[in-house]
Scaffold this motif. Sequence first.
Motif, mmCIF file in Angstrom:
data_model
loop_
_atom_site.group_PDB
_atom_site.id
_atom_site.type_symbol
_atom_site.label_atom_id
_atom_site.label_comp_id
_atom_site.label_asym_id
_atom_site.label_seq_id
_atom_site.Cartn_x
_atom_site.Cartn_y
_atom_site.Cartn_z
ATOM 1 N N ASP A 181 45.730 -17.028 33.672
ATOM 2 C CA ASP A 181 47.044 -17.656 33.803
ATOM 3 C C ASP A 181 47.725 -17.118 35.054
ATOM 4 O OD1 ASP A 181 47.010 -19.220 31.418
ATOM 5 O OD2 ASP A 181 47.289 -17.371 30.280
ATOM 6 N N PHE A 182 47.808 -17.973 36.062
ATOM 7 C CA PHE A 182 48.533 -17.667 37.294
ATOM 8 C C PHE A 182 49.769 -18.549 37.294
ATOM 9 C CE2 PHE A 182 44.978 -16.113 40.396
ATOM 10 C CZ PHE A 182 44.811 -14.977 39.629
ATOM 11 N N GLY A 183 50.785 -18.163 36.549
ATOM 12 C CA GLY A 183 51.972 -18.991 36.434
ATOM 13 C C GLY A 183 51.582 -20.333 35.859
ATOM 14 N N PRO A 184 51.841 -21.431 36.579
ATOM 15 C CA PRO A 184 51.511 -22.764 36.064
ATOM 16 C C PRO A 184 50.032 -23.142 36.234
ATOM 17 C CG PRO A 184 52.530 -22.953 38.208
ATOM 18 C CD PRO A 184 52.578 -21.489 37.843
ATOM 19 N N ILE A 185 49.235 -22.251 36.796
ATOM 20 C CA ILE A 185 47.816 -22.516 37.029
ATOM 21 C C ILE A 185 46.998 -21.813 35.954
ATOM 22 C CG2 ILE A 185 45.892 -22.178 38.627
ATOM 23 C CD1 ILE A 185 47.996 -22.214 40.900
ATOM 24 N N HIS A 186 46.106 -22.562 35.325
ATOM 25 C CA HIS A 186 45.253 -22.020 34.267
ATOM 26 C C HIS A 186 43.819 -22.466 34.520
ATOM 27 C CE1 HIS A 186 49.088 -21.428 32.276
ATOM 28 N NE2 HIS A 186 49.328 -22.711 32.457
ATOM 29 N N PHE A 187 42.886 -21.514 34.456
ATOM 30 C CA PHE A 187 41.480 -21.871 34.608
ATOM 31 C C PHE A 187 40.610 -20.841 33.900
ATOM 32 C CE2 PHE A 187 42.702 -19.339 38.266
ATOM 33 C CZ PHE A 187 41.630 -18.481 38.481
ATOM 34 N N ALA A 188 39.415 -21.261 33.555
ATOM 35 C CA ALA A 188 38.474 -20.387 32.849
ATOM 36 C C ALA A 188 37.842 -19.405 33.826
ATOM 37 C CB ALA A 188 37.397 -21.230 32.176
ATOM 38 N N ALA A 189 37.713 -18.165 33.369
ATOM 39 C CA ALA A 189 37.076 -17.127 34.183
ATOM 40 C C ALA A 189 35.991 -16.455 33.353
ATOM 41 C CB ALA A 189 38.107 -16.096 34.639
ATOM 42 N N PRO A 190 34.887 -16.119 33.999
ATOM 43 C CA PRO A 190 33.801 -15.455 33.265
ATOM 44 C C PRO A 190 34.141 -13.994 32.968
ATOM 45 C CG PRO A 190 33.279 -15.561 35.597
ATOM 46 C CD PRO A 190 34.570 -16.314 35.409
ATOM 47 N N ALA A 191 33.408 -13.419 32.044
ATOM 48 C CA ALA A 191 33.537 -11.985 31.784
ATOM 49 C C ALA A 191 33.131 -11.236 33.046
ATOM 50 C CB ALA A 191 32.649 -11.576 30.613
ATOM 51 N N PHE A 221 47.884 -18.075 46.114
ATOM 52 C CA PHE A 221 46.819 -18.849 45.474
ATOM 53 C C PHE A 221 47.274 -20.282 45.207
ATOM 54 C CE2 PHE A 221 44.256 -20.151 41.768
ATOM 55 C CZ PHE A 221 42.986 -19.994 42.301
ATOM 56 N N GLY A 222 48.458 -20.437 44.644
ATOM 57 C CA GLY A 222 48.957 -21.772 44.320
ATOM 58 C C GLY A 222 49.160 -22.647 45.538
ATOM 59 N N ALA A 223 49.613 -22.049 46.628
ATOM 60 C CA ALA A 223 49.899 -22.829 47.835
ATOM 61 C C ALA A 223 48.667 -23.079 48.698
ATOM 62 C CB ALA A 223 50.968 -22.126 48.670
ATOM 63 N N LEU A 224 47.649 -22.213 48.586
ATOM 64 C CA LEU A 224 46.515 -22.314 49.504
ATOM 65 C C LEU A 224 45.211 -22.804 48.878
ATOM 66 C CD1 LEU A 224 47.207 -19.061 51.543
ATOM 67 C CD2 LEU A 224 47.519 -21.427 52.308
ATOM 68 N N ALA A 225 45.022 -22.624 47.585
ATOM 69 C CA ALA A 225 43.782 -23.067 46.946
ATOM 70 C C ALA A 225 43.833 -24.584 46.779
ATOM 71 C CB ALA A 225 43.587 -22.363 45.607
ATOM 72 N N SER A 226 42.978 -25.277 47.488
ATOM 73 C CA SER A 226 43.051 -26.747 47.543
ATOM 74 C C SER A 226 42.887 -27.417 46.184
ATOM 75 C CB SER A 226 42.031 -27.296 48.534
ATOM 76 O OG SER A 226 40.724 -26.867 48.187
ATOM 77 N N GLU A 227 42.174 -26.797 45.270
ATOM 78 C CA GLU A 227 41.961 -27.430 43.969
ATOM 79 C C GLU A 227 43.216 -27.460 43.094
ATOM 80 O OE1 GLU A 227 40.006 -23.286 43.567
ATOM 81 O OE2 GLU A 227 40.540 -24.691 45.135
ATOM 82 N N TRP A 228 44.276 -26.776 43.513
ATOM 83 C CA TRP A 228 45.511 -26.748 42.715
ATOM 84 C C TRP A 228 46.634 -27.535 43.367
ATOM 85 C CZ3 TRP A 228 44.204 -25.771 38.129
ATOM 86 C CH2 TRP A 228 43.116 -24.928 37.891
ATOM 87 N N LYS A 229 46.286 -28.408 44.282
ATOM 88 C CA LYS A 229 47.285 -29.265 44.925
ATOM 89 C C LYS A 229 48.033 -30.081 43.868
ATOM 90 C CE LYS A 229 47.840 -32.979 48.233
ATOM 91 N NZ LYS A 229 47.200 -33.865 49.186
#
Length: 185
Positions: free
Chosen positions: A73-83, A101-109
């Motif tokens: 959980d990165f604020g409003p960004i949520h994604f699965a992470a491996p162990a 991360f939110g402003a630069l990671a293209s998959e979270w546009k």
Amino acid sequence: MANAALELTGSSVLSIPELINVARDGLIRIPHFQRSFVWDALDVRRLFDSIYRGFPIGTVILWRKEAPASEVDFGPIHFAAPAATDSLWAVDGQQRIISLFGALASEWKGVDPRFEVYFDLSTARFINPQRGVVPARAIPVREALETRKLAAWTRLHGDDLELNDFDVADRLVGVLRDYRISTYV
């Protein structure tokens, strides 16, 4: 791990692309005792302004600790992470990490308007869209992290740009690529 220096304990530096990649890989986690993401769009723009001007943005403090496979959980960004046995838990710097991360990671546009940051080439200032409108000479920062993305953006918007805009955009890419964030693991 993306950066060999992060495998050690002590002081290090991370480039912005390295930070984005380590976060994207699910290796950065936010401990449950941390407050929620509270920065607004102005805070995010000010972070980018400090980076662009070469000002220090403070040390990010990370704690290396095992982490189970889980939802990050990165604020409003949520994604699965491996162990991971070598996860890096953000003790200090959560707001900065999430903002970058939110402003630069293209998959979270488009996930949150606070992260829709543009660099107005005519004024050399970071802006957010006003009522959904972006000036023709404003480049999304997520397109300025890599030279290849910048080249594609400038080809698409070349008719709107002035000759000096190419130099300003090139400087932005260099700053985002070369800026170093003090890190302590």
